[in-house]
Design a protein around this motif. Structure first.
Motif, short mmCIF file in Angstrom:
data_model
loop_
_atom_site.label_atom_id
_atom_site.label_comp_id
_atom_site.label_asym_id
_atom_site.label_seq_id
_atom_site.Cartn_x
_atom_site.Cartn_y
_atom_site.Cartn_z
N ASP A 189 0.85 -1.19 0.00
CA ASP A 189 0.00 0.00 0.00
C ASP A 189 0.89 1.24 0.00
O ASP A 189 1.54 1.54 0.99
CB ASP A 189 -0.91 0.00 1.22
N TRP B 268 -1.58 3.69 -4.49
CA TRP B 268 -1.63 2.41 -5.22
C TRP B 268 -1.56 1.25 -4.24
O TRP B 268 -0.69 1.20 -3.38
CB TRP B 268 -0.47 2.35 -6.20
N GLN B 269 -2.53 0.35 -4.34
CA GLN B 269 -2.55 -0.85 -3.52
C GLN B 269 -2.57 -2.08 -4.43
O GLN B 269 -3.16 -2.04 -5.52
CB GLN B 269 -3.77 -0.89 -2.60
#
Length: 216
Positions: free
Chosen positions: A46, A50-51
């Motif tokens: 994470d 953006w994960q």
């Protein structure tokens, strides 16, 4: 002449057995380490914007990538140590390679010990495992291969090289056998078993060097 050759051949044969023990633990990467990577670590990343979930198969790329990344460092380190008179001898490098196997699996044992029934270990444990075991491989693999050409009698160098390459086959076979205990053992205990094999191999490699005519 043949009597003078026997200690070198005997030393190599004993070294081959111990190198086989290294490959037995090392080849768990494609066996039990892959099973661990699939089920036990938290593979999420994470970065805020953006994960993602790291695919299990990506971890299998870490070792070849690290071989590429670390080789230049190791190749540069040894000459610098040699200039100071501190470069480890070939046998010591092989022993250090086995120490790397032991330390890498101690890392995994520690990760497994901190993983409960519902908790998951950080994927960074796997990253550390691959970094340490790759360094161990870089110390052991090319060095032990070089020892064959230095110690084996000239008349059987090719034969002894083939025997050395067979250690990988035997190591893979034994890796599969030990992997069969994965489901029956606690995960910390399993990794401690592999670490113990690495530590034993390191000790024996160091011990056989001097009496069999291999300098430390």
């Amino acid at each position: 002449h043949s009597a003078q050759q026997r200690p070198g051949v005997l030393a190599l044969l004993l070294l081959f057995v111990l190198v086989t023990l290294f490959w037995t633990g090392y080849e768990q990467q494609g066996n039990t380490i892959a099973l661990w990577a699939d089920s036990f670590p938290d593979r999420s990343v994470d970065f805020g914007f953006w994960q993602a979930i790291i695919p299990t198969t990506w971890f299998q790329a870490l070792n070849p990538f690290m071989i590429f990344a670390f080789t230049a460092f190791v190749v540069a380190l040894w000459p610098r140590q040699a200039q100071r008179g501190a470069e480890p001898t070939a046998v010591t490098k092989v022993a250090l390679g086995c120490v790397g196997l032991a330390l890498a699996n101690l890392i995994m044992a520690f990760a497994a010990w901190h993983t409960g029934a519902t908790d998951k270990a950080s994927w960074l444990w796997l990253l550390a495992y691959f970094a340490v075991i790759t360094l161990g491989e870089l110390y052991l693999s090319p060095t032990s291969l070089s020892l064959v050409t230095k110690i084996a009698p000239a008349s059987i160098v090719s034969l002894m090289m083939g025997v050395w390459l067979a250690t990988s086959f035997a190591g893979n076979f034994l890796a599969g056998y030990l992997g069969s205990y994965w489901s029956a053992m606690g995960k910390p205990q399993f990794f401690l078993m592999i670490a113990g094999i690495g530590a034993l191999a390191a000790l024996l490699v160091w011990l056989i060097g001097r009496p069999l005519g291999i300098k430390h």
